[in-house]
Design a protein around this motif. Structure first.
Motif, PDB file in Angstrom:
ATOM      1  N   HIS A 165     -39.768 -45.573  28.205  1.00 36.29           N
ATOM      2  CA  HIS A 165     -39.075 -44.425  27.638  1.00 36.29           C
ATOM      3  C   HIS A 165     -38.073 -43.934  28.689  1.00 36.29           C
ATOM      4  CE1 HIS A 165     -42.211 -44.932  24.803  1.00 36.29           C
ATOM      5  NE2 HIS A 165     -43.144 -44.310  25.497  1.00 36.29           N
ATOM      6  N   TYR A 166     -37.241 -43.005  28.328  1.00 33.13           N
ATOM      7  CA  TYR A 166     -36.233 -42.575  29.294  1.00 33.13           C
ATOM      8  C   TYR A 166     -36.851 -41.752  30.419  1.00 33.13           C
ATOM      9  CZ  TYR A 166     -35.678 -38.282  26.427  1.00 33.13           C
ATOM     10  OH  TYR A 166     -35.873 -37.125  25.719  1.00 33.13           O
ATOM     11  N   ASP A 167     -36.108 -41.599  31.486  1.00 30.07           N
ATOM     12  CA  ASP A 167     -36.580 -40.954  32.712  1.00 30.07           C
ATOM     13  C   ASP A 167     -37.129 -39.558  32.436  1.00 30.07           C
ATOM     14  OD1 ASP A 167     -36.980 -40.948  35.529  1.00 30.07           O
ATOM     15  OD2 ASP A 167     -35.199 -39.685  35.771  1.00 30.07           O
ATOM     16  N   GLY A 168     -38.307 -39.278  32.960  1.00 34.33           N
ATOM     17  CA  GLY A 168     -38.918 -37.966  32.826  1.00 34.33           C
ATOM     18  C   GLY A 168     -39.908 -37.842  31.683  1.00 34.33           C
ATOM     19  N   VAL A 169     -39.970 -38.832  30.790  1.00 34.49           N
ATOM     20  CA  VAL A 169     -40.923 -38.776  29.676  1.00 34.49           C
ATOM     21  C   VAL A 169     -42.325 -39.065  30.211  1.00 34.49           C
ATOM     22  CG1 VAL A 169     -41.614 -39.809  27.471  1.00 34.49           C
ATOM     23  CG2 VAL A 169     -39.188 -39.445  27.973  1.00 34.49           C
ATOM     24  N   GLU A 170     -43.295 -38.237  29.800  1.00 31.73           N
ATOM     25  CA  GLU A 170     -44.688 -38.410  30.206  1.00 31.73           C
ATOM     26  C   GLU A 170     -45.544 -38.639  28.977  1.00 31.73           C
ATOM     27  OE1 GLU A 170     -45.773 -34.865  32.302  1.00 31.73           O
ATOM     28  OE2 GLU A 170     -44.518 -35.365  34.022  1.00 31.73           O
ATOM     29  N   GLU A 171     -46.633 -39.386  29.160  1.00 28.47           N
ATOM     30  CA  GLU A 171     -47.536 -39.659  28.063  1.00 28.47           C
ATOM     31  C   GLU A 171     -48.958 -39.306  28.484  1.00 28.47           C
ATOM     32  OE1 GLU A 171     -48.595 -43.381  25.101  1.00 28.47           O
ATOM     33  OE2 GLU A 171     -46.625 -43.279  26.068  1.00 28.47           O
ATOM     34  N   TYR A 172     -49.686 -38.688  27.556  1.00 30.86           N
ATOM     35  CA  TYR A 172     -51.097 -38.353  27.739  1.00 30.86           C
ATOM     36  C   TYR A 172     -51.870 -39.076  26.647  1.00 30.86           C
ATOM     37  CZ  TYR A 172     -49.344 -34.416  30.507  1.00 30.86           C
ATOM     38  OH  TYR A 172     -48.714 -33.635  31.439  1.00 30.86           O
ATOM     39  N   ILE A 173     -52.934 -39.777  27.012  1.00 28.49           N
ATOM     40  CA  ILE A 173     -53.782 -40.451  26.042  1.00 28.49           C
ATOM     41  C   ILE A 173     -55.165 -39.817  26.120  1.00 28.49           C
ATOM     42  CG2 ILE A 173     -54.939 -42.621  25.451  1.00 28.49           C
ATOM     43  CD1 ILE A 173     -52.425 -44.078  26.383  1.00 28.49           C
ATOM     44  N   LEU A 174     -55.678 -39.413  24.955  1.00 30.28           N
ATOM     45  CA  LEU A 174     -57.000 -38.800  24.842  1.00 30.28           C
ATOM     46  C   LEU A 174     -57.817 -39.694  23.902  1.00 30.28           C
ATOM     47  CD1 LEU A 174     -55.522 -35.282  24.117  1.00 30.28           C
ATOM     48  CD2 LEU A 174     -56.299 -36.101  26.332  1.00 30.28           C
ATOM     49  N   MET A 175     -58.768 -40.426  24.461  1.00 28.81           N
ATOM     50  CA  MET A 175     -59.538 -41.402  23.690  1.00 28.81           C
ATOM     51  C   MET A 175     -60.498 -40.717  22.717  1.00 28.81           C
ATOM     52  SD  MET A 175     -58.603 -44.482  24.522  1.00 28.81           S
ATOM     53  CE  MET A 175     -59.987 -45.434  23.893  1.00 28.81           C
ATOM     54  N   ILE A 176     -60.554 -41.261  21.488  1.00 28.53           N
ATOM     55  CA  ILE A 176     -61.474 -40.776  20.461  1.00 28.53           C
ATOM     56  C   ILE A 176     -62.627 -41.762  20.302  1.00 28.53           C
ATOM     57  CG2 ILE A 176     -61.735 -40.216  18.016  1.00 28.53           C
ATOM     58  CD1 ILE A 176     -58.708 -39.414  18.085  1.00 28.53           C
ATOM     59  N   SER A 177     -62.289 -43.045  20.093  1.00 29.70           N
ATOM     60  CA  SER A 177     -63.325 -44.060  19.899  1.00 29.70           C
ATOM     61  C   SER A 177     -62.816 -45.410  20.362  1.00 29.70           C
ATOM     62  CB  SER A 177     -63.747 -44.124  18.427  1.00 29.70           C
ATOM     63  OG  SER A 177     -62.644 -44.521  17.623  1.00 29.70           O
ATOM     64  N   GLY A 178     -63.758 -46.334  20.590  1.00 31.67           N
ATOM     65  CA  GLY A 178     -63.394 -47.676  21.016  1.00 31.67           C
ATOM     66  C   GLY A 178     -63.136 -47.748  22.504  1.00 31.67           C
ATOM     67  N   ALA A 179     -62.370 -48.749  22.907  1.00 33.20           N
ATOM     68  CA  ALA A 179     -62.030 -48.952  24.314  1.00 33.20           C
ATOM     69  C   ALA A 179     -60.616 -49.506  24.400  1.00 33.20           C
ATOM     70  CB  ALA A 179     -63.026 -49.908  24.977  1.00 33.20           C
ATOM     71  N   LEU A 180     -59.874 -49.038  25.387  1.00 33.07           N
ATOM     72  CA  LEU A 180     -58.462 -49.378  25.531  1.00 33.07           C
ATOM     73  C   LEU A 180     -58.191 -49.858  26.938  1.00 33.07           C
ATOM     74  CD1 LEU A 180     -55.604 -49.070  24.082  1.00 33.07           C
ATOM     75  CD2 LEU A 180     -55.425 -46.923  25.333  1.00 33.07           C
TER      76      LEU A 180
END
Length: 186
Positions: free
Chosen positions: A126-141
């Motif tokens: 993604h472009y500079d400065g974009v942040e991502e947060y992942i909050l797991m619900i089920s399964g495994a990643l």
């Protein structure tokens, strides 16, 4: 809303954004790396663009992903996952449901993502400065960011700078599900 209506909305919003910035299709093609012909098809609603193509557009124009699909938002929104048409990748094995669309004053958007057993999905930087947060619900990643690998299970969370390529892989023996929050710089 069916998939065809989403693509017509994407086309209309893309055209509105392009015209508001006084950009030609050639200029948008140069900024995004997406061909002028493909951009024209998307604006007319004649194309079914992939998430990867849409990310090239939003990265090149420095806009949010959901700015291509948003409508006027009421004061209270009750969201039902089964009523949202997902973006599909990997032959439908990767599904991203736009739960909370981007709003300029909030600078973020939220998706619920479902990944089927054995599915891997690569995301463009993604472009500079974009942040991502992942909050797991089920399964495994398994999440690969550059040369680093992280494994997440239900209840885990991770935050990363999304301005580099990253890969999501379901490593569970069941469907993996998580929420992702994408934050855009001010």
């Amino acid at each position: 809303m069916d998939q065809e209506q989403i693509h017509k909305k994407i086309g209309k919003n893309l055209q509105n954004i392009r015209k508001a910035r006084s950009l030609s299709l050639d200029q948008v093609a140069e900024l995004t790396g997406v061909s002028k012909a493909m951009l024209g098809q998307i604006e007319r609603g004649d194309s079914n663009p992939t998430i990867s193509i849409l990310w090239k557009i939003v990265n090149g124009l420095h806009i949010s992903f959901t700015s291509l699909i948003e409508d006027n938002v009421p004061k209270v929104t009750h969201i039902h996952l089964d009523e949202i048409e997902p973006f599909l990748e990997e032959d439908g094995q990767y599904r991203a449901f736009p739960i909370v669309p981007f709003e300029q004053k909030k600078q973020f958007e939220i998706y619920t993502v479902e990944i089927e057993v054995g599915c891997t999905h690569a995301s463009e930087a993604h472009y500079d400065g974009v942040e991502e947060y992942i909050l797991m619900i089920s399964g495994a990643l398994r999440l690969r960011i550059q040369d680093e690998t992280y494994e997440l299970k239900a209840g885990d969370a991770i935050h990363f700078s999304a301005d580099q390529p990253h890969v999501y892989e379901n490593i569970a023996d069941e469907k993996t599900m998580y929420n992702t929050i994408i934050c855009y710089p001010l």
